[in-house]
Design a protein around this motif. Sequence first.
Motif, PDB file in Angstrom:
ATOM      1  N   GLY A  76       0.804  -1.338  -0.017  1.00  0.00           N
ATOM      2  CA  GLY A  76       0.062  -0.012  -0.147  1.00  0.00           C
ATOM      3  C   GLY A  76       0.807   1.231   0.069  1.00  0.00           C
ATOM      4  N   SER A  77       1.690   1.506   0.659  1.00  0.00           N
ATOM      5  CA  SER A  77       2.692   2.492   0.895  1.00  0.00           C
ATOM      6  C   SER A  77       3.329   2.617  -0.282  1.00  0.00           C
ATOM      7  N   GLY A  78       3.969   1.600  -0.997  1.00  0.00           N
ATOM      8  CA  GLY A  78       4.810   1.987  -2.082  1.00  0.00           C
ATOM      9  C   GLY A  78       3.828   2.325  -3.268  1.00  0.00           C
ATOM     10  N   LEU A  79       2.587   1.735  -3.425  1.00  0.00           N
ATOM     11  CA  LEU A  79       1.711   2.432  -4.356  1.00  0.00           C
ATOM     12  C   LEU A  79       1.311   3.765  -4.139  1.00  0.00           C
ATOM     13  N   PHE A  80       1.287   4.221  -2.715  1.00  0.00           N
ATOM     14  CA  PHE A  80       0.760   5.739  -2.482  1.00  0.00           C
ATOM     15  C   PHE A  80       2.039   6.570  -3.082  1.00  0.00           C
ATOM     16  N   LEU A  81       3.192   6.051  -2.855  1.00  0.00           N
ATOM     17  CA  LEU A  81       4.221   6.866  -3.357  1.00  0.00           C
ATOM     18  C   LEU A  81       4.200   7.331  -4.728  1.00  0.00           C
ATOM     19  N   VAL A  82       3.738   6.527  -5.741  1.00  0.00           N
ATOM     20  CA  VAL A  82       3.557   6.679  -7.037  1.00  0.00           C
ATOM     21  C   VAL A  82       2.297   7.545  -7.154  1.00  0.00           C
ATOM     22  N   ALA A  83       1.305   7.512  -6.505  1.00  0.00           N
ATOM     23  CA  ALA A  83       0.100   8.104  -6.399  1.00  0.00           C
ATOM     24  C   ALA A  83       0.225   9.526  -6.004  1.00  0.00           C
ATOM     25  N   GLY A  84       1.128   9.776  -5.066  1.00  0.00           N
ATOM     26  CA  GLY A  84       1.349  11.067  -4.311  1.00  0.00           C
ATOM     27  C   GLY A  84       2.337  11.885  -5.342  1.00  0.00           C
ATOM     28  N   LYS A 113      -8.840  19.875  -5.899  1.00  0.00           N
ATOM     29  CA  LYS A 113      -8.939  19.669  -4.356  1.00  0.00           C
ATOM     30  C   LYS A 113      -8.643  18.126  -4.148  1.00  0.00           C
ATOM     31  N   ALA A 114      -9.067  17.300  -4.913  1.00  0.00           N
ATOM     32  CA  ALA A 114      -8.679  15.932  -4.682  1.00  0.00           C
ATOM     33  C   ALA A 114      -7.343  15.492  -4.701  1.00  0.00           C
ATOM     34  N   ALA A 115      -6.674  16.288  -5.656  1.00  0.00           N
ATOM     35  CA  ALA A 115      -5.085  16.149  -5.765  1.00  0.00           C
ATOM     36  C   ALA A 115      -4.513  16.393  -4.583  1.00  0.00           C
ATOM     37  N   TRP A 116      -4.846  17.683  -4.064  1.00  0.00           N
ATOM     38  CA  TRP A 116      -4.241  18.162  -2.615  1.00  0.00           C
ATOM     39  C   TRP A 116      -4.496  17.232  -1.527  1.00  0.00           C
ATOM     40  N   ILE A 117      -5.587  16.508  -1.603  1.00  0.00           N
ATOM     41  CA  ILE A 117      -5.822  15.249  -0.486  1.00  0.00           C
ATOM     42  C   ILE A 117      -5.021  14.261  -0.760  1.00  0.00           C
ATOM     43  N   ASN A 118      -4.700  13.930  -2.007  1.00  0.00           N
ATOM     44  CA  ASN A 118      -3.820  12.802  -2.212  1.00  0.00           C
ATOM     45  C   ASN A 118      -2.419  12.999  -1.860  1.00  0.00           C
ATOM     46  N   VAL A 119      -2.006  14.328  -2.231  1.00  0.00           N
ATOM     47  CA  VAL A 119      -0.677  14.834  -1.621  1.00  0.00           C
ATOM     48  C   VAL A 119      -0.569  14.731  -0.093  1.00  0.00           C
ATOM     49  N   ALA A 164     -11.070   9.787   1.911  1.00  0.00           N
ATOM     50  CA  ALA A 164     -11.743  11.218   1.525  1.00  0.00           C
ATOM     51  C   ALA A 164     -11.235  11.539   0.075  1.00  0.00           C
ATOM     52  N   TYR A 165     -10.087  11.109  -0.274  1.00  0.00           N
ATOM     53  CA  TYR A 165      -9.674  11.386  -1.549  1.00  0.00           C
ATOM     54  C   TYR A 165     -10.225  10.707  -2.750  1.00  0.00           C
ATOM     55  N   LEU A 166     -10.725   9.486  -2.675  1.00  0.00           N
ATOM     56  CA  LEU A 166     -11.497   8.548  -3.350  1.00  0.00           C
ATOM     57  C   LEU A 166     -12.863   9.043  -3.646  1.00  0.00           C
ATOM     58  N   HIS A 167     -13.449   9.716  -2.349  1.00  0.00           N
ATOM     59  CA  HIS A 167     -14.865  10.284  -2.203  1.00  0.00           C
ATOM     60  C   HIS A 167     -14.756  11.673  -3.302  1.00  0.00           C
ATOM     61  N   ALA A 168     -13.705  12.470  -2.971  1.00  0.00           N
ATOM     62  CA  ALA A 168     -13.561  13.671  -3.501  1.00  0.00           C
ATOM     63  C   ALA A 168     -13.438  13.552  -5.165  1.00  0.00           C
ATOM     64  N   ARG A 169     -12.474  12.351  -5.370  1.00  0.00           N
ATOM     65  CA  ARG A 169     -12.192  12.128  -6.775  1.00  0.00           C
ATOM     66  C   ARG A 169     -13.413  11.763  -7.723  1.00  0.00           C
ATOM     67  N   ALA A 170     -14.715  11.368  -6.814  1.00  0.00           N
ATOM     68  CA  ALA A 170     -15.992  11.136  -7.645  1.00  0.00           C
ATOM     69  C   ALA A 170     -16.971  12.217  -7.376  1.00  0.00           C
TER      70      ALA A 170
END
Length: 321
Positions: free
Chosen positions: A179-187, A288-294, A274-280
Motif C-alpha cells: 500500500g505504501s509503495g503504491l501511495f508513493l507513485v500516486a502522491g 482539491k482531490a489532488a491536494w488530498i492525495n498529496v 476522502a480522496y477517493l470520495h472527492a475524486r468522484a
Amino acid sequence: MDIDPNLARYSDLTFQTAFAVYVLAMLMFAGQYGSARVKKAHERELVGAPAAPHGSPGPRVGPVVQRSWRDKFGGMGYALIVVAAVSHFASLVLRGLATDRFPLGNMYEFTSAMVLVAVVSGLVFIRKPDQRPLWIFVLVPVVLLVFLCGTVLYADAAPVVPALQSFWLPIHVSLAVIGSGLFLVAGVASLMFLLRIRRPEGAEGGGFVGRIAEHLPSGQSLDRIAYRTTVIAFPIFGVGVILGAVWAEAAWGRFWGWDPKETMSFVTWIVYAAYLHARATAGWRDVKAAWINVTGFAMVVFNLFFINMVVSGLHSYAGLN
C-alpha cells in the motif's frame, strides 16, 4: 538462528548496485527532459524562420533528431529501472535467505521493500512513452529513500525480536509495504498534476515551475495514474490495518489501543478514503482531490519516519509499521 555472512554481503552488494542503477536511470530521464526542451526551442526557431524558396531543400529537420535522442534517453532509462528493480529484489531475497526469515523485520528492510513496490508499480502504470517524463520525479524520492536505507536506516542482517516471530509478520507488513509503495507513485503523480495544470499544454511562460511542468504528461494522464494506483492501494492498506489489529489482539490482548502507529495508519487510511470520495464528487475531483492525495502521501512519510523514529509506542521495538 545462524546468519549467513556471505549471503548478507551479497544482499548489500545487490542493494548498492540497485542504488547506482537508479541514479543512472534518473540521469537518463534527466537527459530525456533536457532533450525535450532543446527540441521545443528548435521547433520555435523553425516556426519563426522564413519559408524556403521554391525548389530548395528547406531547413534541416532538427526536431526529428531531437525526438530521436529524447526517445533513446527515455528507453534507456526505462530499461535501467528494470535492471535496478531486479537487483533490488535480489537484495531482499538474499537478506531473507541470509537471516532465514521474511525480510521485513526492521526499518531498513521495510523501506527498501516499499521503494521496490513503488518502482514495480511505476513500471506497470508509467510504461507508455508519453508518460515516461514522470519517471524523473518518481526517481527523486526513490533515490533519496534508497540512500537513506543504505545509510541512516541500515541494519546488519540479524534475527528479529521474539515479538515479531509470528506468521502475521509477512501478512500484515507486506500489505503495509504494498500500500505504501503504491501511495508513493500516486502522491508524485498528484503533485505533478498540480504543477501541470498551472502550465496547460502549449502555454508560454510560467517561470521555473512552468519550465518543470511543460514536458510532463497531460494533466488527465497524471490524474489517471494517481487515481488508478490509489484505488489499488486503498483496500490493500486498509486490510493491512485490520489484520494489524487482529495481530495486536493475539500479541497484546486487545484489537485497538490508539497506539501512535495504529492511530496514524487509521487516519492515513481515512484521508485516502476522502480522496477517493472527492475524486468522484463534482467540484472536487481535480485540484482539491489532488491536494488530498498529496496530503495522504505526506502522512505516509510522516508515519514512516517521525512516528517510527521519534514517537514512543508499542511499535517502537519493531522499527517499522
